[in-house]
Design an enzyme around this catalytic site. Structure first.
Site, short mmCIF file in Angstrom:
data_model
loop_
_atom_site.label_atom_id
_atom_site.label_comp_id
_atom_site.label_asym_id
_atom_site.label_seq_id
_atom_site.Cartn_x
_atom_site.Cartn_y
_atom_site.Cartn_z
N ASP A 71 -105.39 -98.41 -1.14
CA ASP A 71 -106.30 -98.52 -2.28
C ASP A 71 -105.63 -99.06 -3.54
OD1 ASP A 71 -104.83 -96.19 -2.56
OD2 ASP A 71 -106.56 -94.86 -2.73
N ASP A 482 -99.71 -87.54 -6.90
CA ASP A 482 -100.27 -86.99 -5.66
C ASP A 482 -99.31 -86.11 -4.86
OD1 ASP A 482 -102.54 -88.33 -6.29
OD2 ASP A 482 -102.55 -89.64 -4.55
#
Length: 885
Positions: A71, A482
């Site tokens: 992404d 993350d």
């Protein structure tokens, strides 16, 4: 649990990109700049994965040709010989950083050399450029680009649906692209060179994740989400007649054309109330399979169904493996075994707890089995075993209670593909890695198939901060989005675990004590729990500190040069200071909340801060700060600054924006005054590394625009002159978050990226401080096997195996050869390399230099050729001529 963490990280990332990326770059007059790149080799500090893989694409006509899209981190091609992924979009530069987000990929089954990528990261204002379609005739080794009149959203909601880009399997000059934001369906009839909207397509979509979102991130129309051709309705050279298109419209999710796109109709009798995430066609049996969810994903998903549409009769059959009332996750991942088309698989993409689920049918959806099921709750029986020994951090250090297990089978599982040539190989993407198996059919025979990470070479972390200590076992500390970050003791190996105790979802800042690198501090974001942690053993082990009242996020942190105290500027409250390890905190005075903080690297009581154009100094350990009288600094907060190790009060500051002050400043009086470097037009980071031989000042590194060129630059003379050390093939999009040199290895630099992980480069300049080394010259007999493993028009792939046929071990090696037909290496893995004319030199990477007698070492590369592609006939290893086998 993981759902909230990842969503928070993505939104924070988006905000950071908005702040940190200049929308337009203006040229500045410069001087004393060498624009020719030094000879650098570039690698990733291995983490393997670290982000969401929303798409996997196998070519349908050539075995072992596969691609993956991420992404925010570009696209990759699978290398079967090494079982690794090769990055394909490292050439994307600063101005077009959004083109590292890949919303769709398409591999041409008529001409497998051709591959296409639809790129663009955000459809709202965060991304300053429109989307584009990239096309390659050499499997992604090089690209040509067509800009689009609208944005694309590789990191937007709905990005796991697809594929939005498709090549006609009968007439490959025809491509379709589904657009977001109400821009409709687009078509190219000249192999992606030009595009025009299919004006007669009746539906541009209407689904948005959250219509109240004023940023435009969650309120954008997710648009046209997939295109699927029925190859049985065409012949070679003629456009395929039947085309299916998925639309983000719960009442009208699927359309069809039976006249090669001349007219379109809503597919009669289709289910309503859902979005069709995927539409996969089994042309042999005449079935279109559809995975439905009531949400767009990749985080959200609720009620869901699987349907099968008979293309000949128009009959719809609900083939859901579980009752709708029992779904809470959405179906998305969907694939058909092309060797046995009655075999279908699907995923429950947003089943966060206790695990994702994968479903499998061998009778076209009439009956299903699950990857795991309950025996007696909460105990599970798995049809698989999972081996994460190559990426051990995938356990996240967790020891969950049943029915959760560690490691998980996955989450965000929107990409799922069975190899069209091998029923035993299946790959699927998760929010953290790409998993796969090579013995899938054990599922059907009652055995357990083995799931492993198939992700080496695919690096997808977003980097917030980097620190390279001058001593200790750690070579590098990283602060990542993350997954928190890692302590690398060997850059060529995947660390065993991210930082734990506590484990931050995102680490925002870290620092070590310059004169005592065993003392390390990090701060970050966490759903609940402390936001600061300390280590007293060089980052090997950690313990949590205590948050001051009001802390909501990590912010920035600084360690005193001797580790005796810390200054912290967290999100949610003002700047704080402490002695010891943060058992209690006091508010700093004289400095505004949200300031960036750093420490002097010599004086343990001196700290610095910056906020909104003002520089602040504390000489009492962070208790009080005083605003400096320095003027002319950037007025905004897109600034990074650092103090030089070894010299008190020596401070460098980089940052700014095109509508104001922008560049690189230097202070030698502790921030009382700053001088702007006239030869640096724009700079966004600054870092220090080992000095060059004979130099009296440490080496400077920056991500900057100098001499009108954006790049990574090095100076060995205190900024008087600069050399660009990267090249146009190695740009990695946005590199503005952090940079640091290595204090122990001259020329080594660590570069942050926003989705391509931690990049490090080593110079071949052996005259600069002894860290670069010299070409190794092993002695003893050798043999070489050079094998062309794949060849296509103008391009090829080769493997090279070197065998030590002597009696003594090599500690390092360098292999040279000359191409007989002027071939050129494009990308090479498992070794460092240079090429001058026809002559190539490949030398060992850091991890494969030792070769025992009788043992071999291999590397591979892709290259280009014209006219002929004869194999080299002679190889030399140091001063030895090798036998060619």
């Amino acid at each position: 649990m993981r759902r909230t963490r990842i969503l928070t990280a993505v939104l924070a990332l988006a905000a950071g990109m908005l702040m940190g990326t200049p929308p337009a770059l203006a040229a500045h007059a410069t001087a004393n700049v060498t624009l020719a790149a030094d000879t650098y080799t570039w690698h990733n500090a291995r983490i393997d994965g670290g982000g969401f893989v929303p798409g996997i694409v196998f070519n349908r006509s050539e075995k072992n040709l596969a691609y993956a899209r991420t992404d925010i981190g570009g696209a990759y091609r699978w290398s079967e010989s090494t079982q690794t992924w090769t990055p394909l979009l490292d050439s994307v530069g600063w101005d077009e950083w959004g083109h590292t987000g890949v919303v769709s990929l398409a591999s041409d089954s008529v001409d497998p050399d051709k591959v296409y990528a639809a790129v663009g990261t955000y459809t709202n204002s965060w991304d300053p450029t429109n989307g584009a379609v990239l096309r390659s005739a050499d499997r992604g080794a090089s690209w040509q680009k067509t800009d689009l009149p609208f944005k694309l959203g590789g990191n937007m909601p709905g990005r796991g649906m697809g594929e939005r880009l498709a090549v006609d399997p009968n007439k490959d000059s025809v491509l379709y692209l589904g657009a977001p934001s109400g821009k409709g369906l687009w078509r190219s009839t000249d192999s992606g060179v030009t595009w025009s909207q299919v004006t007669n397509f009746p539906d541009v979509g209407n689904y948005v994740q959250d219509s109240t979102d004023t940023t435009g991130y969650a309120s954008d129309n997710q648009g046209i989400v997939w295109v699927t051709f029925d190859e049985s309705t065409g012949t070679a050279g003629s456009a395929t007649k039947t085309v299916y298109v998925g639309v983000a419209d719960k009442d009208n999710a699927v359309y069809r054309s039976t006249d090669a796109g001349a007219t379109w109709t809503r597919l009669a009798g289709q289910p309503t109330g859902y979005l069709a995430h995927k539409g996969v066609l089994d042309a042999k049996n005449g079935y279109l399979y559809l995975a439905y969810s009531d949400k767009g994903g990749p985080y959200d998903g609720g009620k869901s169904q699987l349907w099968r549409y008979a293309t000949a009769t128009g009959t719809w059959t609900n083939i859901s493996p579980v009752a709708e009332a029992d779904t809470y996750y959405g179906f998305s991942g969907l694939t058909v075994d092309r060797q046995h088309p009655g075999t279908v698989m699907a995923t429950a993409y947003s089943s966060w707890w206790p695990d994702t689920q994968i479903f499998r049918s061998t009778d076209s959806g009439a009956t299903w089995t699950k990857a795991w099921d309950y025996t007696s709750y909460p105990n599970r029986s798995n049809r698989y075993t999972i081996d994460v020994s190559s990426s051990p951090w995938l356990t996240f250090g967790a020891s969950p209670s049943p029915p959760e297990q560690s490691p998980k089978l996955g989450w965000m599982t929107e990409a799922l593909e069975i190899d069209p040539f091998d029923s035993d190989r299946m790959m699927y993407g998760t929010g953290a890695t790409l998993y796969g198996t090579g013995d899938l059919t054990k599922w059907d025979s009652g055995g357990q198939f083995t799931v492993r990470p198939m992700v080496q070479g695919l690096e997808e972390t977003s980097v917030n901060d980097l620190a390279a200590p001058p001593s200790g076992g750690a070579q590098l500390f990283s602060a990542l989005g993350d997954i928190g970050g890692f302590r690398h003791t060997d850059l060529t190996k995947v660390p065993s675990m991210m930082y734990t105790s506590p484990t931050f979802t995102t680490t925002t800042s870290l620092d070590f004590a310059e004169s005592n690198p065993n003392t390390v501090v990090r701060v970050g974001d966490l759903d609940s729990g402390p936001h600061i942690a300390f280590s007293t053993d060089n980052g090997a082990n950690w313990f949590a500190g205590t948050d001051p009242s009001g802390v909501s996020g990590g912010g920035t942190v600084a360690a005193a040069s001797d580790g005796s105290r810390f200054v912290w500027s967290p999100a949610g409250t003002g700047v704080q200071y402490t002695t010891g390890f943060g058992s209690s905190w006091s508010a700093s005075s004289g400095i505004p909340a949200g300031a960036i903080v750093e420490s002097d690297r010599v004086d343990p009581k001196t700290f610095y801060g910056f906020k909104s154009g003002n520089f602040y100094v504390s000489t009492d350990g962070g208790a009080t700060f005083t605003a400096s009288a320095a003027t002319g600094l950037p007025s905004g907060d897109s600034v990074r600054f650092k103090a030089l190790p070894g010299t008190k009060g020596d401070v460098w500051l980089a940052g700014g924006a095109t509508d104001g002050a922008y560049g690189l400043w230097h202070s030698t009086d502790g921030g009382a005054t700053f001088a702007k470097l006239a030869n640096v037009g724009q700079a966004d980071t600054i870092g220090f590394g080992k000095a060059a031989t004979g130099a009296s000042y440490q080496t400077l590194y920056t991500s900057a625009k100098i001499g009108g060129v954006r790049g990574i630059f090095r100076s060995t003379d205190e900024g008087a002159t600069w050399t660009r050390i990267n090249d146009d093939a190695h740009q990695w999009g946005w590199t503005g978050a952090a940079i640091t040199g290595d204090p122990r290895v001259y020329g080594r630099v660590y570069v942050s990226t926003n989705g391509r992980g931690v990049i490090y480069g080593d110079t071949s300049d052996t005259g600069g401080g002894g860290g670069g080394g010299t070409d190794p010259t092993p002695s003893g007999a050798c043999s070489v096997a050079y094998t062309i493993t794949n060849q296509w028009t103008g391009g090829f792939q080769a493997d090279v195996r070197i065998t030590n046929t002597g009696s003594a071990a090599w500690s390092s090696w360098s292999l040279g050869w000359s191409f007989p037909n002027g071939q050129s290496v494009g990308q090479l893995w498992n070794a460092d390399w240079t090429q001058s004319g026809a002559n190539v030199a490949a030398r060992n990477a850091g991890w494969n230099g030792t070769v025992a007698p009788g043992s071999s070492v291999s590397f591979g590369f892709t290259g280009t050729w014209t006219g002929a592609n004869a194999e080299p006939t002679a190889f030399t290893l140091g001063d030895q001529t090798c036998t060619v086998t």
